[in-house]
Write a protein that holds these residues in place. Structure first.
Motif, PDB file in Angstrom:
ATOM      1  N   GLU A 264      41.918  31.176 -42.382  1.00  0.00           N
ATOM      2  CA  GLU A 264      41.936  29.974 -43.211  1.00  0.00           C
ATOM      3  C   GLU A 264      42.808  30.181 -44.444  1.00  0.00           C
ATOM      4  N   LEU A 265      42.681  31.364 -45.084  1.00  0.00           N
ATOM      5  CA  LEU A 265      43.443  31.662 -46.304  1.00  0.00           C
ATOM      6  C   LEU A 265      44.951  31.631 -46.035  1.00  0.00           C
ATOM      7  N   GLU A 266      45.372  32.251 -44.917  1.00  0.00           N
ATOM      8  CA  GLU A 266      46.806  32.284 -44.599  1.00  0.00           C
ATOM      9  C   GLU A 266      47.349  30.873 -44.369  1.00  0.00           C
ATOM     10  N   HIS A 267      46.554  30.042 -43.737  1.00  0.00           N
ATOM     11  CA  HIS A 267      46.975  28.649 -43.542  1.00  0.00           C
ATOM     12  C   HIS A 267      47.064  27.924 -44.878  1.00  0.00           C
ATOM     13  N   LYS A 268      46.063  28.149 -45.748  1.00  0.00           N
ATOM     14  CA  LYS A 268      46.074  27.501 -47.067  1.00  0.00           C
ATOM     15  C   LYS A 268      47.319  27.883 -47.849  1.00  0.00           C
ATOM     16  N   LEU A 269      47.652  29.181 -47.830  1.00  0.00           N
ATOM     17  CA  LEU A 269      48.817  29.671 -48.574  1.00  0.00           C
ATOM     18  C   LEU A 269      50.106  29.070 -48.017  1.00  0.00           C
ATOM     19  N   ALA A 270      50.100  28.732 -46.723  1.00  0.00           N
ATOM     20  CA  ALA A 270      51.266  28.115 -46.097  1.00  0.00           C
ATOM     21  C   ALA A 270      51.208  26.593 -46.190  1.00  0.00           C
ATOM     22  N   GLY A 271      50.184  26.090 -46.907  1.00  0.00           N
ATOM     23  CA  GLY A 271      50.065  24.645 -47.075  1.00  0.00           C
ATOM     24  C   GLY A 271      49.571  23.927 -45.844  1.00  0.00           C
ATOM     25  N   GLN A 272      48.870  24.664 -44.970  1.00  0.00           N
ATOM     26  CA  GLN A 272      48.386  24.049 -43.732  1.00  0.00           C
ATOM     27  C   GLN A 272      46.868  24.000 -43.714  1.00  0.00           C
ATOM     28  N   ASP A 273      46.333  23.104 -42.896  1.00  0.00           N
ATOM     29  CA  ASP A 273      44.902  22.955 -42.733  1.00  0.00           C
ATOM     30  C   ASP A 273      44.483  23.722 -41.482  1.00  0.00           C
ATOM     31  N   ALA A 274      43.858  24.897 -41.669  1.00  0.00           N
ATOM     32  CA  ALA A 274      43.506  25.737 -40.521  1.00  0.00           C
ATOM     33  C   ALA A 274      42.477  25.064 -39.636  1.00  0.00           C
ATOM     34  N   PHE A 275      41.524  24.420 -40.261  1.00  0.00           N
ATOM     35  CA  PHE A 275      40.457  23.770 -39.507  1.00  0.00           C
ATOM     36  C   PHE A 275      40.621  22.272 -39.662  1.00  0.00           C
ATOM     37  N   ASP A 276      40.542  21.602 -38.557  1.00  0.00           N
ATOM     38  CA  ASP A 276      40.721  20.156 -38.565  1.00  0.00           C
ATOM     39  C   ASP A 276      39.547  19.511 -39.299  1.00  0.00           C
ATOM     40  N   MET A 277      39.779  19.032 -40.525  1.00  0.00           N
ATOM     41  CA  MET A 277      38.709  18.454 -41.335  1.00  0.00           C
ATOM     42  C   MET A 277      38.707  16.929 -41.272  1.00  0.00           C
ATOM     43  N   THR A 278      39.514  16.360 -40.400  1.00  0.00           N
ATOM     44  CA  THR A 278      39.515  14.905 -40.277  1.00  0.00           C
ATOM     45  C   THR A 278      38.214  14.470 -39.591  1.00  0.00           C
ATOM     46  N   PRO A 279      37.737  13.277 -39.884  1.00  0.00           N
ATOM     47  CA  PRO A 279      36.487  12.826 -39.271  1.00  0.00           C
ATOM     48  C   PRO A 279      36.586  12.818 -37.749  1.00  0.00           C
ATOM     49  N   LEU A 280      35.431  13.008 -37.101  1.00  0.00           N
ATOM     50  CA  LEU A 280      35.399  12.953 -35.646  1.00  0.00           C
ATOM     51  C   LEU A 280      35.716  11.543 -35.177  1.00  0.00           C
ATOM     52  N   GLN A 281      36.159  11.459 -33.936  1.00  0.00           N
ATOM     53  CA  GLN A 281      36.446  10.159 -33.337  1.00  0.00           C
ATOM     54  C   GLN A 281      35.193   9.286 -33.386  1.00  0.00           C
TER      55      GLN A 281
ATOM     56  N   THR B  45      30.076   9.435 -24.059  1.00  0.00           N
ATOM     57  CA  THR B  45      29.208   9.333 -22.881  1.00  0.00           C
ATOM     58  C   THR B  45      29.215  10.679 -22.167  1.00  0.00           C
ATOM     59  N   THR B  46      28.278  10.848 -21.227  1.00  0.00           N
ATOM     60  CA  THR B  46      28.265  12.119 -20.494  1.00  0.00           C
ATOM     61  C   THR B  46      29.557  12.290 -19.694  1.00  0.00           C
ATOM     62  N   LYS B  47      30.157  11.167 -19.260  1.00  0.00           N
ATOM     63  CA  LYS B  47      31.430  11.261 -18.531  1.00  0.00           C
ATOM     64  C   LYS B  47      32.594  11.498 -19.478  1.00  0.00           C
ATOM     65  N   GLU B  48      32.530  10.855 -20.646  1.00  0.00           N
ATOM     66  CA  GLU B  48      33.596  11.022 -21.641  1.00  0.00           C
ATOM     67  C   GLU B  48      32.997  11.290 -23.011  1.00  0.00           C
ATOM     68  N   PRO B  49      32.505  12.537 -23.201  1.00  0.00           N
ATOM     69  CA  PRO B  49      31.929  12.878 -24.506  1.00  0.00           C
ATOM     70  C   PRO B  49      33.001  12.944 -25.595  1.00  0.00           C
ATOM     71  N   ILE B  50      32.567  12.777 -26.847  1.00  0.00           N
ATOM     72  CA  ILE B  50      33.477  12.996 -27.971  1.00  0.00           C
ATOM     73  C   ILE B  50      33.679  14.503 -28.083  1.00  0.00           C
ATOM     74  N   LYS B  51      34.934  14.942 -27.986  1.00  0.00           N
ATOM     75  CA  LYS B  51      35.232  16.374 -28.039  1.00  0.00           C
ATOM     76  C   LYS B  51      35.261  16.846 -29.497  1.00  0.00           C
ATOM     77  N   VAL B  52      34.632  17.987 -29.728  1.00  0.00           N
ATOM     78  CA  VAL B  52      34.568  18.541 -31.080  1.00  0.00           C
ATOM     79  C   VAL B  52      35.178  19.938 -31.068  1.00  0.00           C
ATOM     80  N   LEU B  53      36.368  20.062 -31.670  1.00  0.00           N
ATOM     81  CA  LEU B  53      37.043  21.357 -31.756  1.00  0.00           C
ATOM     82  C   LEU B  53      36.210  22.322 -32.589  1.00  0.00           C
ATOM     83  N   SER B  54      36.057  23.557 -32.118  1.00  0.00           N
ATOM     84  CA  SER B  54      35.353  24.563 -32.906  1.00  0.00           C
ATOM     85  C   SER B  54      35.937  25.943 -32.638  1.00  0.00           C
ATOM     86  N   TYR B  55      36.052  26.743 -33.707  1.00  0.00           N
ATOM     87  CA  TYR B  55      36.489  28.135 -33.575  1.00  0.00           C
ATOM     88  C   TYR B  55      35.294  29.073 -33.614  1.00  0.00           C
ATOM     89  N   PHE B  56      34.090  28.510 -33.683  1.00  0.00           N
ATOM     90  CA  PHE B  56      32.870  29.304 -33.766  1.00  0.00           C
ATOM     91  C   PHE B  56      31.914  28.793 -32.686  1.00  0.00           C
TER      92      PHE B  56
END
Ligand SMILES: [Zn+2]
Length: 124
Positions: free
Chosen positions: A39-56, A62-73
């Motif tokens: 995260e720090l290296e991205h911040k220093l490069a002016g980038q957002d390491a983790f997508d902090m935009t609101p979820l869709q 739905t179970t067929k088309e769930p809202i996908k949630v990106l996670s690195y953990f």
């Protein structure tokens, strides 16, 4: 000198800095490791390491088309307020990658973790 993301023969990348000189107090840039350094290296490069935009929220998951949630953990807490956003009070959901579908108890929207992190992170 080791690069900050040197690869081992196998396993996940090692993300670490050079460390502080003997007798000095380390800075974050010198001592941060792992996801914190990522995260720090991205911040220093002016980038957002983790997508902090609101979820869709323009549709219900739905179970067929769930809202996908990106996670690195392997676990992540998200807030659902329905569709459109703000339709109900925020309900907090604990997502994990072991369970495919997570349903909001208020509106029934279904979420699914899109795990992109270190496969072995929970064993550290
Ligand atoms: Zn909901």
């Amino acid at each position: 000198m080791r690069t900050s993301a040197a690869l081992r023969a196998s396993g996940p990348p090692i993300i670490q800095g050079k460390g502080a000189a003997t007798g000095s107090v380390p800075t974050d840039e010198e001592q941060a490791t792992g996801l914190e350094r990522f995260e720090l290296e991205h911040k220093l490069a002016g980038q957002d390491a983790f997508d902090m935009t609101p979820l869709q929220a323009d549709r219900m998951g739905t179970t067929k088309e769930p809202i996908k949630v990106l996670s690195y953990f392997p676990t992540r807490i998200i807030g659902c307020s329905g569709s459109p956003a703000g339709s109900h009070d925020t309900v907090w959901l604990h997502l994990n990658r072991d369970l495919q579908h997570h349903r909001c108890s208020e509106c029934g929207s279904v979420y699914e973790m899109d795990f992109q992190g270190d496969e072995h992170a929970e064993h550290h």
